[in-house]
Write an enzyme that holds these catalytic residues in place. Structure first.
Site, PDB file in Angstrom:
ATOM      1  N   GLY A  81       0.800  -1.220   0.000  1.00 31.64           N
ATOM      2  CA  GLY A  81       0.000   0.000   0.000  1.00 31.64           C
ATOM      3  C   GLY A  81       0.830   1.265   0.000  1.00 31.64           C
ATOM      4  N   ASN A  82       2.008   1.218   0.645  1.00 27.75           N
ATOM      5  CA  ASN A  82       2.794   2.452   0.745  1.00 27.75           C
ATOM      6  C   ASN A  82       3.390   2.879  -0.593  1.00 27.75           C
ATOM      7  OD1 ASN A  82       4.615   0.249   0.842  1.00 27.75           O
ATOM      8  ND2 ASN A  82       6.174   1.539   1.753  1.00 27.75           N
ATOM      9  N   LYS A 138     -12.504 -10.633   5.455  1.00 25.59           N
ATOM     10  CA  LYS A 138     -11.642  -9.532   5.012  1.00 25.59           C
ATOM     11  C   LYS A 138     -12.424  -8.209   5.031  1.00 25.59           C
ATOM     12  CE  LYS A 138      -8.342  -7.272   2.861  1.00 25.59           C
ATOM     13  NZ  LYS A 138      -7.114  -6.874   3.570  1.00 25.59           N
ATOM     14  N   LYS A 185      -3.194  -9.919  -2.155  1.00 23.99           N
ATOM     15  CA  LYS A 185      -2.181  -9.701  -3.204  1.00 23.99           C
ATOM     16  C   LYS A 185      -0.895 -10.482  -2.952  1.00 23.99           C
ATOM     17  CE  LYS A 185       0.996  -6.350  -1.579  1.00 23.99           C
ATOM     18  NZ  LYS A 185       0.614  -6.388  -0.190  1.00 23.99           N
ATOM     19  N   LYS A 195       2.650 -12.159   3.821  1.00 28.92           N
ATOM     20  CA  LYS A 195       3.917 -12.034   3.081  1.00 28.92           C
ATOM     21  C   LYS A 195       4.822 -13.223   3.379  1.00 28.92           C
ATOM     22  CE  LYS A 195       3.678  -7.144   3.564  1.00 28.92           C
ATOM     23  NZ  LYS A 195       2.752  -6.939   2.437  1.00 28.92           N
TER      24      LYS A 195
END
Ligand code: ADP
Ligand code: MG
Length: 302
Positions: A11-12, A120, A204, A266
């Site tokens: 997102g960053n 979510k 993602k 991740k």
């Protein structure tokens, strides 16, 4: 000879540091991220990009809700496709290399247990009355104590990145490809064989783990806002994880060292890719230029 690397941008890379997702902040964030990506391309590596889309989908959902009496709201899979295109165009405009965006569908299983237990959270917080109104329209909303009500949707496991072969063809023709943004537009296969979009979002990072082998990447870089995954995160004894084996990283994941909606996905993606023989690096956006020469981030290898 360079390596083929899939970079999953967090997102960053697409919003201001405080999460502001106005058009100008999105453009500036993408431009900044692409300076780091360009360093890899200039060094001779073949780059494939994927990215998140949470704040952008949140903005679209809010517009849908506010305008519902005037313009029919569009389904969540349409919102996903729209954000792939808009974020993708920002990437193309700032890369300055031969680049292309592939609007990408991700196949999920209609029988995935996530559909009967949507967890979510997406979009903005609302009050109980609005939440009840949307629930009456068939949506699932949940109360987050102290914050308000928020819509929750299924986050099913990605099975196949359906448009990855097109991305591969474009890469072999020399393009930097943006693919499966927001985890890909989720679709299921109907008994008739036809594909149709579903009200879900695919993580993602989970998509990146499936995409990496599909585009024959040797390295998967999960680019986020911290330089490494950390043991004892948020405690005085916190220490960053450097090079680590699959077995040791799996043990840390099982011991609960990583945030379930943040670093956890991740680490799972890194493990899944490393288990198939790839190298996965978790590091900050600023570090991706060095992610292939080593020495930065958390590097998971079989
Ligand atoms: P992205 O948008 O890049 O997916 P996330 O916020 O989902 O970013 O994930 C990155 C965040 O994970 C970090 O900013 C940090 O707050 C959080 N986090 C949770 N557990 C850990 C950990 N063990 N080590 C490092 N970061 C962690
Ligand atoms: Mg995340």
């Amino acid at each position: 000879m360079g390596e083929r690397v899939l970079i999953a941008l967090g997102g960053n890379a697409m919003t201001a540091p405080d999460g502001t997702a106005s058009p100008v902040h999105q453009r500036l964030a993408v431009e900044r991220a692409m300076r780091h990506v360009s360093a890899l391309i200039d060094a001779g590596h073949q780059v494939v990009l994927t990215h998140g889309n949470g704040p952008q989908v949140g903005n679209l959902l809010l517009k849908n809700q506010i305008a519902a009496a005037v313009v029919p709201p569009v389904p969540l899979d349409w919102c996903g496709a729209q954000t792939q295109a808009t974020i993708g165009v920002l990437v193309l405009n700032s890369l300055g290399h031969r680049s292309v965006v592939v609007v990408t569908r991700t196949l999920v299983d209609a029988a995935d247990p996530a559909f009967s237990d949507p967890v979510k959270p997406i979009g903005s917080y609302f009050g109980p009355d609005e939440a009840a109104r949307f629930e009456a329209l068939g949506e699932t909303w949940r109360e987050f104590p102290g914050k308000g009500w928020r819509r929750v949707v299924a986050s099913p496991r990605p099975l196949e990145i359906l448009d990855a072969p097109a991305a591969l063809t474009l890469m072999e023709a020399g393009y930097t490809v943006v693919v499966a943004g927001g985890g890909g537009v989720p679709v299921v296969r109907l008994p008739s064989g036809a594909l149709t979009g579903v009200e879900a979002v695919v993580d993602k990072d989970a998509t990146a783990a499936v995409l990496a082998p599909a585009v024959r990447a040797g390295v998967l870089v999960l680019a986020t806002d911290v330089p490494a995954a950390v043991i004892g995160y948020g405690t005085p004894g916190a220490r960053p994880i450097g090079r680590i084996s699959v077995a040791d990283m799996r043990a840390l994941l099982d011991a609960g060292h990583f945030g379930s909606g943040s670093m956890g996905p991740k680490v799972e993606a890194a493990l899944r890719f490393a288990e198939t023989g790839g190298r996965a690096v978790i590091t900050s956006l600023e570090n991706i230029g060095e992610a292939l020469t080593g020495g930065v981030g958390t590097v998971v290898e079989g």
